[in-house]
Design a protein around this motif. Structure first.
Motif, mmCIF file in Angstrom:
data_model
loop_
_atom_site.group_PDB
_atom_site.id
_atom_site.type_symbol
_atom_site.label_atom_id
_atom_site.label_comp_id
_atom_site.label_asym_id
_atom_site.label_seq_id
_atom_site.Cartn_x
_atom_site.Cartn_y
_atom_site.Cartn_z
ATOM 1 N N GLY A 114 0.879 -1.157 -0.057
ATOM 2 C CA GLY A 114 -0.009 0.099 0.103
ATOM 3 C C GLY A 114 0.759 1.222 0.024
ATOM 4 N N VAL A 115 1.908 1.268 0.851
ATOM 5 C CA VAL A 115 2.852 2.262 0.868
ATOM 6 C C VAL A 115 3.440 2.733 -0.559
ATOM 7 C CG1 VAL A 115 5.142 3.143 1.615
ATOM 8 C CG2 VAL A 115 3.445 2.316 3.281
ATOM 9 N N LEU A 169 1.624 7.495 -6.773
ATOM 10 C CA LEU A 169 0.637 8.377 -6.863
ATOM 11 C C LEU A 169 1.267 9.986 -6.785
ATOM 12 C CD1 LEU A 169 -2.492 7.162 -5.503
ATOM 13 C CD2 LEU A 169 -1.760 6.728 -7.773
ATOM 14 N N ILE A 170 2.517 9.934 -6.095
ATOM 15 C CA ILE A 170 3.043 11.340 -5.735
ATOM 16 C C ILE A 170 4.255 11.504 -7.093
ATOM 17 C CG2 ILE A 170 4.417 12.805 -4.326
ATOM 18 C CD1 ILE A 170 3.370 10.728 -2.051
ATOM 19 N N ALA A 171 3.740 12.662 -8.115
ATOM 20 C CA ALA A 171 4.454 13.063 -9.052
ATOM 21 C C ALA A 171 5.887 13.198 -8.743
ATOM 22 C CB ALA A 171 3.783 14.146 -9.986
ATOM 23 N N GLN A 172 6.181 13.861 -7.583
ATOM 24 C CA GLN A 172 7.453 13.990 -7.331
ATOM 25 C C GLN A 172 8.781 12.838 -7.195
ATOM 26 O OE1 GLN A 172 5.508 17.130 -4.907
ATOM 27 N NE2 GLN A 172 7.734 18.002 -4.875
ATOM 28 N N VAL A 173 7.998 11.896 -6.762
ATOM 29 C CA VAL A 173 8.861 10.580 -6.309
ATOM 30 C C VAL A 173 9.072 9.968 -7.475
ATOM 31 C CG1 VAL A 173 8.597 8.339 -5.210
ATOM 32 C CG2 VAL A 173 7.407 10.410 -4.230
ATOM 33 N N LEU A 174 10.464 10.090 -7.778
ATOM 34 C CA LEU A 174 10.940 9.425 -9.032
ATOM 35 C C LEU A 174 11.293 8.081 -9.284
ATOM 36 C CD1 LEU A 174 13.325 12.403 -10.212
ATOM 37 C CD2 LEU A 174 10.826 12.163 -10.753
ATOM 38 N N GLU A 175 11.561 7.691 -7.961
ATOM 39 C CA GLU A 175 12.164 6.264 -7.708
ATOM 40 C C GLU A 175 11.580 5.684 -6.502
ATOM 41 O OE1 GLU A 175 16.359 4.925 -8.673
ATOM 42 O OE2 GLU A 175 16.350 7.196 -9.153
ATOM 43 N N VAL A 176 11.544 4.561 -6.175
ATOM 44 C CA VAL A 176 11.124 3.758 -5.064
ATOM 45 C C VAL A 176 11.945 2.475 -5.039
ATOM 46 C CG1 VAL A 176 9.427 2.827 -3.430
ATOM 47 C CG2 VAL A 176 9.073 5.022 -4.748
ATOM 48 N N HIS A 177 12.777 2.199 -3.882
ATOM 49 C CA HIS A 177 13.509 0.577 -3.789
ATOM 50 C C HIS A 177 13.320 0.317 -2.537
ATOM 51 C CE1 HIS A 177 15.644 1.739 -7.728
ATOM 52 N NE2 HIS A 177 15.674 3.083 -7.129
ATOM 53 N N GLU A 178 12.822 -0.802 -2.317
ATOM 54 C CA GLU A 178 12.890 -1.696 -1.283
ATOM 55 C C GLU A 178 14.316 -2.109 -0.868
ATOM 56 O OE1 GLU A 178 10.816 -5.475 1.060
ATOM 57 O OE2 GLU A 178 10.191 -4.948 -1.052
ATOM 58 N N ILE A 179 14.697 -1.574 0.493
ATOM 59 C CA ILE A 179 16.057 -1.688 0.716
ATOM 60 C C ILE A 179 16.506 -2.728 2.012
ATOM 61 C CG2 ILE A 179 16.660 0.554 -0.191
ATOM 62 C CD1 ILE A 179 16.652 1.686 2.564
ATOM 63 N N SER A 180 17.801 -2.880 2.174
ATOM 64 C CA SER A 180 18.154 -3.705 3.396
ATOM 65 C C SER A 180 18.789 -2.537 4.156
ATOM 66 C CB SER A 180 18.977 -4.597 3.127
ATOM 67 O OG SER A 180 20.111 -4.171 2.616
ATOM 68 N N GLY A 181 18.983 -2.885 5.516
ATOM 69 C CA GLY A 181 19.812 -1.762 6.385
ATOM 70 C C GLY A 181 18.819 -1.182 7.122
ATOM 71 N N ARG A 182 19.062 0.252 7.581
ATOM 72 C CA ARG A 182 18.299 1.351 8.246
ATOM 73 C C ARG A 182 17.386 1.663 7.257
ATOM 74 N NH1 ARG A 182 20.708 6.735 10.910
ATOM 75 N NH2 ARG A 182 18.796 7.193 11.933
ATOM 76 N N GLY A 183 16.010 1.452 7.636
ATOM 77 C CA GLY A 183 14.959 1.880 6.743
ATOM 78 C C GLY A 183 14.426 0.757 6.012
ATOM 79 N N SER A 222 2.960 14.511 2.454
ATOM 80 C CA SER A 222 2.281 13.704 1.755
ATOM 81 C C SER A 222 2.803 12.249 1.934
ATOM 82 C CB SER A 222 2.250 13.827 0.315
ATOM 83 O OG SER A 222 1.747 15.054 -0.037
ATOM 84 N N ILE A 223 4.094 12.017 2.004
ATOM 85 C CA ILE A 223 4.711 10.671 2.325
ATOM 86 C C ILE A 223 4.344 10.459 3.569
ATOM 87 C CG2 ILE A 223 6.768 9.570 2.308
ATOM 88 C CD1 ILE A 223 7.860 11.035 0.144
ATOM 89 N N LEU A 224 4.537 11.163 4.585
ATOM 90 C CA LEU A 224 4.238 10.895 6.067
ATOM 91 C C LEU A 224 2.522 10.456 6.309
ATOM 92 C CD1 LEU A 224 6.612 13.182 7.902
ATOM 93 C CD2 LEU A 224 6.505 10.887 8.147
ATOM 94 N N ARG A 225 1.716 11.135 5.461
ATOM 95 C CA ARG A 225 0.414 10.874 5.660
ATOM 96 C C ARG A 225 0.049 9.397 5.039
ATOM 97 N NH1 ARG A 225 -0.311 16.517 5.009
ATOM 98 N NH2 ARG A 225 -0.400 16.270 2.561
ATOM 99 N N ILE A 226 0.824 8.693 4.368
ATOM 100 C CA ILE A 226 0.386 7.398 3.790
ATOM 101 C C ILE A 226 0.472 6.372 4.929
ATOM 102 C CG2 ILE A 226 1.373 5.460 2.294
ATOM 103 C CD1 ILE A 226 2.899 7.690 0.826
ATOM 104 N N LYS A 227 -0.626 5.560 4.998
ATOM 105 C CA LYS A 227 -0.886 4.407 5.934
ATOM 106 C C LYS A 227 0.135 3.647 5.735
ATOM 107 C CE LYS A 227 -4.202 1.147 7.292
ATOM 108 N NZ LYS A 227 -5.497 0.139 6.893
#
Length: 182
Positions: free
Chosen positions: A81-82, A88-102, A122-127
């Motif tokens: 869901g995240v 849907l946020i136009a300013q987000v150019l890339e999204v990667h699932e990562i290891s480590g912190r976060g 907007s990111i912080l409001r995402i469930k």
């Protein structure tokens, strides 16, 4: 920011959607003269808005000169869901699932720090988002590139991934076995 009008933006959008589009097809898609499309693409290439033959867009040249790297900690049950909400946020150019912190890493662009703050809220409001950590890019020394890597692969360089070397070793071992059997 370079002078970019709505027609230029429509041209850029068509080039993103179809990087191999021909000028004639581009002009037909936008309902503009072929010469107009050609002239505008050439102008954007000369001004630096477009790179690499017109297929890569300099976002700074169109007003997005703030680049941030956002690490997001998420509730793992909400990960899909995240990611969907980030899409849907136009300013987000890339999204990667990562290891480590976060858990998730994003590259986000903005026109200024206030615009960035809006995107971050907007990111912080995402469930499912627990917290974020943001780092600003001050300067890009090496932009995204694939040419050196592909060049090494094409040359069969020793620094290329192990697959070609493994294949060659298997072929040599197979040839040795055939020689031993004969």
């Amino acid at each position: 920011m370079n002078s970019v009008d709505p027609t230029d933006l429509k041209i850029l959008l068509e080039l993103i959607r179809d990087p191999r589009i021909q000028i004639g097809d581009l002009s037909d898609a936008l309902g503009i003269a072929r010469n107009t499309a050609q002239t505008r693409v050439r102008r954007m290439l000369r001004s630096g808005i477009l790179h690499d033959g017109g297929r890569e867009i300099d976002l700074e040249a169109v007003g997005y000169d703030v680049v941030a790297f956002v690490t997001i900690e998420v509730n793992h049950r909400e990960l899909d869901g995240v990611v969907g909400a980030l899409r849907l946020i136009a300013q987000v150019l890339e999204v990667h699932e990562i290891s480590g912190r976060g858990d998730v890493w994003c590259r986000v662009v903005a026109t200024d720090t206030h615009n960035l703050q809006t995107a971050l809220r907007s990111i912080l409001r995402i469930k499912g988002v627990i917290r974020t950590e943001t780092v600003l890019a001050l300067h890009t020394h090496i932009p995204y590139r694939a040419e050196p890597l592909i060049g090494r692969l094409a040359q069969g360089s020793a620094l290329a991934p192990g697959r070609p070397a493994r294949r060659a070793a298997r072929r040599a071992a197979s040839a040795d076995r055939q020689g031993d059997a004969g």
